[in-house]
Design a protein around this motif. Structure first.
Motif, PDB file in Angstrom:
ATOM      1  N   ASN A   6       0.838  -1.181   0.000  1.00  0.00           N
ATOM      2  CA  ASN A   6       0.000   0.000   0.000  1.00  0.00           C
ATOM      3  C   ASN A   6       0.880   1.239   0.000  1.00  0.00           C
ATOM      4  OD1 ASN A   6      -2.173   1.600   0.140  1.00  0.00           O
ATOM      5  ND2 ASN A   6      -3.013   0.740   2.013  1.00  0.00           N
TER       6      ASN A   6
ATOM      7  N   SER B  50      -3.213   3.814 -18.867  1.00  0.00           N
ATOM      8  CA  SER B  50      -3.656   2.964 -17.768  1.00  0.00           C
ATOM      9  C   SER B  50      -2.733   3.160 -16.575  1.00  0.00           C
ATOM     10  CB  SER B  50      -3.666   1.495 -18.199  1.00  0.00           C
ATOM     11  OG  SER B  50      -2.371   1.073 -18.488  1.00  0.00           O
ATOM     12  N   TYR B  51      -3.337   3.203 -15.428  1.00  0.00           N
ATOM     13  CA  TYR B  51      -2.591   3.348 -14.181  1.00  0.00           C
ATOM     14  C   TYR B  51      -2.765   2.074 -13.383  1.00  0.00           C
ATOM     15  CZ  TYR B  51      -2.498   8.257 -15.426  1.00  0.00           C
ATOM     16  OH  TYR B  51      -2.296   9.433 -16.074  1.00  0.00           O
ATOM     17  N   PRO B  52      -1.793   1.172 -13.452  1.00  0.00           N
ATOM     18  CA  PRO B  52      -1.991  -0.105 -12.759  1.00  0.00           C
ATOM     19  C   PRO B  52      -2.089   0.043 -11.249  1.00  0.00           C
ATOM     20  CG  PRO B  52       0.170  -0.010 -13.814  1.00  0.00           C
ATOM     21  CD  PRO B  52      -0.559   1.226 -14.198  1.00  0.00           C
ATOM     22  N   HIS B  53      -1.432   1.060 -10.667  1.00  0.00           N
ATOM     23  CA  HIS B  53      -1.511   1.222  -9.216  1.00  0.00           C
ATOM     24  C   HIS B  53      -2.921   1.569  -8.792  1.00  0.00           C
ATOM     25  CE1 HIS B  53       2.411   0.522  -7.876  1.00  0.00           C
ATOM     26  NE2 HIS B  53       2.970   1.435  -8.640  1.00  0.00           N
ATOM     27  N   ALA B  54      -3.483   2.535  -9.520  1.00  0.00           N
ATOM     28  CA  ALA B  54      -4.826   2.975  -9.163  1.00  0.00           C
ATOM     29  C   ALA B  54      -5.883   2.097  -9.825  1.00  0.00           C
ATOM     30  CB  ALA B  54      -5.014   4.420  -9.572  1.00  0.00           C
ATOM     31  N   LYS B  55      -5.445   1.148 -10.654  1.00  0.00           N
ATOM     32  CA  LYS B  55      -6.344   0.228 -11.353  1.00  0.00           C
ATOM     33  C   LYS B  55      -7.399   0.975 -12.145  1.00  0.00           C
ATOM     34  CE  LYS B  55      -5.684  -3.660  -8.335  1.00  0.00           C
ATOM     35  NZ  LYS B  55      -5.933  -3.967  -6.954  1.00  0.00           N
ATOM     36  N   LYS B  56      -6.947   1.905 -12.967  1.00  0.00           N
ATOM     37  CA  LYS B  56      -7.935   2.586 -13.797  1.00  0.00           C
ATOM     38  C   LYS B  56      -7.311   2.921 -15.140  1.00  0.00           C
ATOM     39  CE  LYS B  56      -6.881   7.135 -12.007  1.00  0.00           C
ATOM     40  NZ  LYS B  56      -7.329   8.355 -11.402  1.00  0.00           N
ATOM     41  N   VAL B  57      -8.167   3.132 -16.123  1.00  0.00           N
ATOM     42  CA  VAL B  57      -7.737   3.516 -17.456  1.00  0.00           C
ATOM     43  C   VAL B  57      -8.382   4.855 -17.759  1.00  0.00           C
ATOM     44  CG1 VAL B  57      -7.788   2.915 -19.895  1.00  0.00           C
ATOM     45  CG2 VAL B  57      -7.529   1.127 -18.190  1.00  0.00           C
TER      46      VAL B  57
END
Lengths: 458, 413
Positions: A6, B50-57
């Protein structure tokens, strides 16, 4: 504790005034400032193929359009293709098509003595079972290379166009130069001569329709490329009757992803798909924008994950983590333990100060420790040395420092969360003495640095 | 020669025109990127980060409606991906050509220029109109360029290298409208076979269909039918709007299309054949793709009309549909004989150019050819002048520049 899973929990303020996760930050030793990936300059260091981990010099990569010469991607599913070997019978019997005979086991060679087995190779996808035979490619006698790539059918036409417009640009440039510097005609004439345009310029000087391009075409233009302008046609091919009668086999029609993966060719049926060469990747080095020193410089070898230079914040700046398991209640003071660890090989003094930012992300009332915290130096052997030397007595205030372990300590802050906020954020500033790591024997002079930190408590 | 990047950001007109057709669905436009002087783009990629950390595109077309700083951040990430994932070169001190639609909002291009100059420190940027660039692939000076893109169709005549801005015409009907038409028709009468039941109506299972599925259906099985069959379809529509299948010509075969791994759509031939009819149907303002082209020609001076009608260039992804150009020609010939146009427009021949590229990257190729020539430096905005003035000249302010520097006209010669 909260670093690996995290990372957004503890954020440091970068020198560009953005809150960034601590593990993603760099620390410039020369400016003594934190840098995030947006305030460093990225540079392409070297090209390599992600499959065979082969290095490619950048000039060669440019020539090969940033594609590996030996690895291929599946045109169907973009997975990496692998090379398969098989035996093919060549000899007295008439050469059979590779599709029928190659699938036979090599034992078939013994039944037909005059035929000699020959090893051939083809490409196959381990994921979707596509093979180069599906694309109508002949098997190759050598294991790597030898696969021809289809070229854009319009290459010749496009290179003509490029050449034509480059020449138009030159003519234009000469004309403009002539217009701007009328006094230096002689020098200009030489300049024009370089491009074989003397007579064009002479024509202009004589006042012969200088702007009409036809004067270029008529005159000496052995060097000018003639361009065949495209002819519009009103005879458009009618759609073939197959579209109306023939059933569509979906497996034979490319999806849009398959067709635009090779933009120049854009096949419509899967039987035409050809393997395409694997795209290279790059190793990047990062430079500080202010002092242009390298912050990250990867090792040259593609298979190595080491760095030649790495100025990552974790190795240089004291790290704060939140000890989890705190129950927070709105408008009620609770004790939260934060840990502080010292990455440097010198003793570090840290003072925690309230935040001075005009726009604060912290939304809780916080009581910070007022004493200076002293962190022991990081000793990498200490972890393996069970006996170790007894820890020095730092004379900590037990109300502030809860525990102490090697280069780490836990200290208490008292937090009163706000009622309305969904997440409780605490922000404060740490002041620490940073010592430049030097090779010389004498201890380096400490510099006091300030750093804003924000933590999400709950 | 120098290796310049050429991005084609065919920026669409999302905020102005899309409200009439399937509002609320996602919008994308693909970005083509590559190097000047090459024969095709290296990559065609969707314009999303895409932002894999924030899990969004994040799609760039979406954030262009939000604040400028958010768009700036997203563009920084997107161009980072373009340079270090795809083009694999250092952006610093490079020349960039950006091919844009004339209708691209100024705020978008200003933000893009800021990203390129301030963050990536490129040497110069040229914003080139996509219609003009398409002509560089043909070697002609005069043409009527029709760009049938994703959200809108945009026709612009170019005469002797100068765009006739007064005559431009747009229509909010293009690829997206075809998707909408397919979705509507599928939900109306498409049968589905699932694990549990056979031949259920699709509308009983789903309310909407994902757009990438619709796009896939369009690309893999739809085509533009010929004139005669389209007329037969129109005749078969009864007064109450339903279709009398008895009057129809024999339909193309049904295609079984698997969706979601557990359903099979039986897409009937009429959907495949008539999906693109939305381009040729008249909307509430009595406009369609052919009428837009004719109006465009009508707005031009009378001596240009014949030349323009005999030099039509169709670009854009929707133009790749099989049978598109043939049908467009047929519709134009029919429409020009209707009373509305027969008197005012004397042209009777419509001829089309075939560019040495697929229609979906024609203007990219034009930009690549243009970028390979030496005029690039004098046409584009350099880093010094940008940092000095802080603005990118708009095409509407070109007149100002022309009066001061008459050789900076953005044309071929």
């Amino acid at each position: 504790m909260a670093t690996y899973m995290n990372i957004e929990r503890v954020k440091y303020m970068c020198s560009c005034d953005k809150w960034t996760a601590f593990s993603l930050l760099y620390f410039c030793k020369h400016c003594l400032k934190l840098r995030c990936s947006k305030c460093v300059t990225h540079e392409v260091d070297n090209h390599y193929c992600p499959n065979c981990l082969e290095n490619m010099p950048s000039t060669e990569a440019m020539l090969k359009k940033n594609r590996c010469s030996s690895c291929f991607d599946c045109p169907c599913c973009q997975h990496t293709l692998s090379t398969r070997a098989t035996t093919l019978l060549v000899g007295a019997t008439s050469p059979t098509s590779p599709d029928s005979s190659a699938s036979q086991p090599s034992g078939a060679a013994e039944e037909a003595p005059p035929a000699t087995p020959k090893k051939v190779y083809y490409l196959a996808c381990g994921f979707c079972r596509w093979t180069s035979r599906d694309g109508g490619l002949q098997d190759q006698p050598v294991a790597s290379g030898g696969w021809n790539e289809e070229e854009n059918p319009h290459n010749q036409q496009i290179s003509n166009l490029v050449e034509y417009y480059q020449q138009m640009a030159l003519v234009e440039q000469v004309e403009r130069d002539r217009k701007r510097t009328p006094s230096r005609r002689r020098a200009l004439l030489q300049h024009a001569d370089k491009y074989g345009l003397t007579s064009v310029v002479a024509r202009h000087r004589a006042g012969l329709s200088p702007h009409s391009p036809s004067s270029l075409k008529k005159g000496e233009d052995a060097k000018l490329v003639e361009l065949e302008a495209s002819e519009a046609s009103d005879d458009i091919a009618l759609l073939s009757e197959d579209y109306y009668n023939k059933p569509v086999n979906l497996n034979e029609v490319c999806t849009i992803g398959q067709s635009i993966s090779q933009p120049e060719l854009q096949w419509d049926t899967t039987s035409k798909l050809k393997p395409h060469r694997k795209t290279l990747l790059v190793k990047r080095s990062k430079r500080c924008r202010e002092c242009e020193h390298n912050l990250i410089k990867p090792d040259f070898s593609p298979s190595s994950i080491k760095f030649k230079i790495q100025l990552i914040a974790i190795y240089l700046v004291p790290e704060i983590r939140v000890v989890p398991g705190v129950q927070l209640h709105p408008k009620k003071e609770s004790r939260v333990i934060l840990t502080l660890s010292n990455p440097s090989q010198y003793e570090m003094h840290v003072i925690v100060l309230p935040s001075e930012l005009p726009e604060d992300v912290g939304n809780c009332k916080v009581v910070l420790p007022k004493t200076e915290l002293v962190l022991a130096a990081k000793d990498e052997t200490a972890e393996f040395d069970d006996a170790g030397e007894p820890p020095r007595d730092y004379k900590d205030d037990p109300q502030v420092v809860v525990f102490r372990k090697a280069n780490k300590l836990g200290f208490v802050v008292k937090i009163t969360p706000n009622e309305s906020a969904k997440e409780a954020w605490v922000s404060f500033m740490i002041k620490y003495d940073y010592r430049q790591v030097a090779l010389e024997a004498e201890a380096p002079q400490p510099t006091w640095l300030h750093q804003h930190v924000a933590c999400r408590i709950g | 020669w120098s290796e310049e990047e050429t991005y084609t950001a065919n920026k669409d007109l999302s905020t102005i025109f899309n409200t009439r057709y399937i509002p609320g669905t996602r919008e994308t436009w693909n970005v083509r990127c590559g190097f000047a002087g090459e024969t095709g783009p290296r990559f065609i990629i969707p314009s999303e980060v895409s932002y894999p950390h924030a899990k969004k595109v994040v799609k760039i077309s979406e954030c262009s409606r939000l604040t400028e700083s958010y768009l700036y951040e997203t563009l920084v990430d997107f161009i980072h991906m373009l340079y270090f994932r795809h083009l694999l070169v250092n952006p610093k001190d490079r020349k960039v050509v950006i091919i844009e639609s004339l209708l691209c909002p100024s705020s978008f291009r200003n933000t893009l220029a800021k990203v390129l100059f301030k963050h990536y420190e490129v040497a110069s940027v040229l914003f080139a109109p996509n219609h003009l660039m398409a002509l560089f692939t043909l070697g002609v000076q005069t043409a009527l360029v029709v760009d049938v893109g994703y959200t809108e169709t945009f026709a612009l005549p170019i005469y002797d290298g100068v765009p006739i801005l007064g005559a431009w015409q747009t229509l909010p009907v293009a690829g997206q409208a075809i998707h909408g038409s397919i979705e509507k028709k599928l939900l109306e009468n498409c049968k589905v076979t699932t694990e549990l039941a056979e031949n259920v109506l699709l509308s009983s299972l789903l309310d909407s269909i994902k757009e990438d599925v619709l796009e896939d259906i369009k690309v893999r099985m739809c085509f533009v039918t010929k004139m005669e069959r389209a007329v037969e379809y129109q005749n078969a529509i009864q007064e109450d709007g339903s279709v009398d299948y008895a009057k129809l010509p024999p339909l193309p075969p049904i295609v079984d299309y698997p969706v979601d791994g557990n359903k099979i759509l039986h897409i009937c031939g009429s959907i495949r054949e008539t999906a693109a009819e939305v381009l040729f149907d008249y909307d509430l303002e009595q406009q369609s793709l052919p009428s837009v082209i004719l109006d465009c020609i009508l707005k031009c001076p009378i001596d240009m009309r014949k030349v323009l009608s005999e030099n039509i260039v169709v670009t854009g992804g929707t133009a790749t549909l099989p049978g598109f150009t043939h049908r467009l020609q047929g519709e134009l010939l029919r429409l020009v004989q209707t009373p509305k146009y027969a008197r005012s427009l004397a042209v009777r021949r419509f001829a089309f150019h075939a560019a040495p590229a697929k229609p979906n990257y024609t203007s990219w190729l034009g930009g690549a050819i243009f970028g390979a020539s030496e005029v690039l430096a004098s046409r584009s905005v350099s880093k010094e002048s940008y940092l000095e003035s802080g603005v990118i000249p708009d095409w509407s302010s070109i007149a100002e520049r022309v009066s001061t520097k008459d050789d900076d006209r953005p044309t071929i010669q």
